[in-house]
Design a protein around this motif. Sequence first.
Motif, PDB file in Angstrom:
ATOM      1  N   LYS A 199      -6.352  -0.034  -6.670  1.00 40.29           N
ATOM      2  CA  LYS A 199      -4.924  -0.355  -6.730  1.00 40.29           C
ATOM      3  C   LYS A 199      -4.249   0.418  -7.850  1.00 40.29           C
ATOM      4  O   LYS A 199      -4.913   0.935  -8.739  1.00 40.29           O
ATOM      5  CB  LYS A 199      -4.722  -1.852  -6.992  1.00 40.29           C
ATOM      6  N   ASN A 228       2.355   0.644  -4.368  1.00 39.83           N
ATOM      7  CA  ASN A 228       1.504  -0.096  -3.442  1.00 39.83           C
ATOM      8  C   ASN A 228       0.923   0.855  -2.407  1.00 39.83           C
ATOM      9  O   ASN A 228       1.411   1.972  -2.234  1.00 39.83           O
ATOM     10  CB  ASN A 228       2.305  -1.196  -2.748  1.00 39.83           C
ATOM     11  N   ASP A 229      -0.094   0.377  -1.694  1.00 40.96           N
ATOM     12  CA  ASP A 229      -0.730   1.190  -0.660  1.00 40.96           C
ATOM     13  C   ASP A 229       0.302   1.606   0.396  1.00 40.96           C
ATOM     14  O   ASP A 229       1.068   0.777   0.887  1.00 40.96           O
ATOM     15  CB  ASP A 229      -1.865   0.400  -0.014  1.00 40.96           C
ATOM     16  N   HIS A 230       0.347   2.887   0.709  1.00 34.95           N
ATOM     17  CA  HIS A 230       1.252   3.503   1.679  1.00 34.95           C
ATOM     18  C   HIS A 230       2.725   3.409   1.277  1.00 34.95           C
ATOM     19  O   HIS A 230       3.601   3.480   2.129  1.00 34.95           O
ATOM     20  CB  HIS A 230       1.029   2.936   3.090  1.00 34.95           C
ATOM     21  N   THR A 274      -9.940   3.332  -1.098  1.00 37.07           N
ATOM     22  CA  THR A 274      -8.863   4.300  -0.892  1.00 37.07           C
ATOM     23  C   THR A 274      -7.517   3.631  -1.132  1.00 37.07           C
ATOM     24  O   THR A 274      -7.293   2.488  -0.724  1.00 37.07           O
ATOM     25  CB  THR A 274      -8.904   4.861   0.549  1.00 37.07           C
ATOM     26  N   LEU A 275      -6.642   4.372  -1.787  1.00 34.85           N
ATOM     27  CA  LEU A 275      -5.255   3.969  -2.015  1.00 34.85           C
ATOM     28  C   LEU A 275      -4.395   5.159  -1.599  1.00 34.85           C
ATOM     29  O   LEU A 275      -4.663   6.295  -2.014  1.00 34.85           O
ATOM     30  CB  LEU A 275      -5.038   3.636  -3.497  1.00 34.85           C
TER      31      LEU A 275
END
Length: 150
Positions: free
Chosen positions: A7, A12-14, A143-144
């Motif tokens: 994180k 944030n992710d995407h 993955t991030l």
Amino acid sequence: MTGIDLKSSAFNDHAPIARRYALEGEDVSPPLRWSGVPDDASELVLLCEDPDAPSGTFVHWVVVGIDPHTDGTEAGTLPQGATELVNGFGRRGWDGPHPPPGDGPHRYFFRLYAVDEPCVLPDAPTAQQVHETVEQREVASGTLVGVYQR
């Protein structure tokens, strides 16, 4: 295979990556935090790549030798004992997002790999070389994904 939870407090992710972390901004590496590294990991390897680059997957950051007992890194810093390799710009260390003006959003994949023995990589590895090397030794990964557009 177990998963590492990766994180960032910066995005944030995407979600979009702030200009501060881009090449045209302050060009500092984003803060990262992780958990779920297995006990049998001997080191962590961090890769940031842009698969949407016009010339093919572009490497923005490769860090090897990260202590598996660490839980992250602050913005603009390197984890204790880690070594930065040469990125796609031909420079050692982090160089942030810099997609061509007018391109749609590019995705930046931050991948953290836990490996069971140290990885030997060329000084300026391609993303493919990193993937091929770590997949033989990987015990966990996370993955991030961040997004950036100029």
